[in-house]
Each structure stands twice: as structure tokens, then as C-alpha cells.
Design a protein around this motif. Structure first.
Motif, PDB file in Angstrom:
ATOM      1  N   ASN A  85       2.547   4.683   1.107  1.00 50.49           N
ATOM      2  CA  ASN A  85       2.796   5.198   2.444  1.00 50.49           C
ATOM      3  C   ASN A  85       3.349   6.608   2.429  1.00 50.49           C
ATOM      4  O   ASN A  85       2.798   7.508   3.039  1.00 50.49           O
ATOM      5  N   HIS A  86       4.483   6.817   1.730  1.00 45.24           N
ATOM      6  CA  HIS A  86       5.087   8.150   1.724  1.00 45.24           C
ATOM      7  C   HIS A  86       5.994   8.327   0.519  1.00 45.24           C
ATOM      8  O   HIS A  86       6.331   7.382  -0.169  1.00 45.24           O
ATOM      9  N   ASN A 111      -2.870   8.795   6.015  1.00 43.27           N
ATOM     10  CA  ASN A 111      -2.505   7.695   5.122  1.00 43.27           C
ATOM     11  C   ASN A 111      -1.425   8.040   4.117  1.00 43.27           C
ATOM     12  O   ASN A 111      -0.937   7.159   3.423  1.00 43.27           O
ATOM     13  N   LYS A 134       0.867  -1.177   0.000  1.00 49.00           N
ATOM     14  CA  LYS A 134       0.000   0.000   0.000  1.00 49.00           C
ATOM     15  C   LYS A 134       0.903   1.226   0.000  1.00 49.00           C
ATOM     16  O   LYS A 134       1.989   1.207   0.582  1.00 49.00           O
TER      17      LYS A 134
END
Length: 151
Positions: free
Chosen positions: A21-22, A66, A19
Motif C-alpha cells: 500500500n505505502h 496503488n 497487498k
């Protein structure tokens, strides 16, 4: 306006747990960059830590836990190109920008203008993806995209 066709999720993939993230930005002035994200974009500092001779921080939008931006500062990094034209920026290899979804591109741009943020071109609609887009940059030339889903 075209509708995007998004393939079904692949829950059987061995990478199904991946997924977003950053994104990390190497900045020439850690404290000034952190202040810019806080003062210009209302980002929050999630965490700060040292790594060798560098200073790092996660910053996140005012209302989103998120997606984070990781700021990497210290030493003297090379200079990033400073774009005033979006088309010009699209022709270089490597990292280009990260994108933040907003309810209204025009309202967000008006507030960014009020706060003295550098815009890169004017907002535009891109029907092929059903979005209204705009680009701006931090003081060190890192591009950030705003996207509004069109009805």
C-alpha cells in the motif's frame, strides 16, 4: 539475461489479503518535502491529516493509485545519512529505499536532472533480475530507486 522464477500465488494463506500500500518517510520539513514530491516527481497529494503534534500526508505518483508515500513531519527528527555512493549506502542496517517502476530509466533520469534532483551514481543494468536501475535522493537523503524491466 536470467528470468526470475516467481513462486505461484498462495491464495490459501491466512494472509492472502495482504497487498502493498505505502511506505512512510519521516521528514524534517513537512511542507518542503510535500512540495518536493509535487514539483520534482509530479506526485499528487491524496490526503492530509494531523496526528498528535505531527502532520501527515499521502502522496502518490502522477498515474498510480496503488502505491503511496506517507510523509510524516513535525518536531525535529534525527538526521538521515546523505549518500553520494550507492555501494556505501548498502552497508547500513534498516530502511534503505523504495522503488518505482518506469518505462525508461534513462528518460526519467534525464528529466530528474533537468529538475535538479540529486542522483546517486549512474544508471546500470542488473541482468540477474532483468532490470535497468537508477537511484536518486530527496533533499533529506531518502533514497528512491527507479526500475525498468529489460526485454
Amino acid at each position: 539475461m536470467e528470468t526470475l522464477h516467481i513462486p505461484a500465488l498462495n491464495t490459501t494463506s491466512p494472509f492472502a489479503s495482504m497487498k502493498g500500500n505505502h511506505v512512510a518517510l519521516r521528514v524534517p520539513d513537512f511542507e518542503a518535502s510535500k512540495r518536493w514530491f509535487i514539483e520534482k516527481l509530479d506526485f499528487r497529494v491524496i490526503h492530509e491529516w494531523p496526528f498528535g503534534d505531527l502532520s501527515l500526508a499521502y502522496v502518490a505518483p502522477a498515474n498510480d493509485d496503488n502505491f503511496w508515500v506517507e510523509l510524516l513531519g513535525g518536531d525535529t527528527p534525527g538526521q538521515q545519512p546523505d549518500y553520494s555512493d550507492l555501494n556505501e549506502s548498502l552497508h547500513r542496517a534498516g530502511y534503505h529505499h523504495f522503488c518505482i517502476n518506469v518505462a525508461s530509466v534513462d528518460e526519467t533520469i534525464a528529466e530528474l536532472r533537468r529538475r535538479g534532483v540529486t542522483l546517486v551514481g549512474e544508471p546500470f543494468d542488473l541482468a540477474v533480475i532483468g532490470r535497468r536501475l537508477a537511484f536518486f535522493s530527496d533533499p533529506w537523503g531518502n533514497l528512491i530507486e527507479l526500475a525498468q524491466i529489460l526485454a
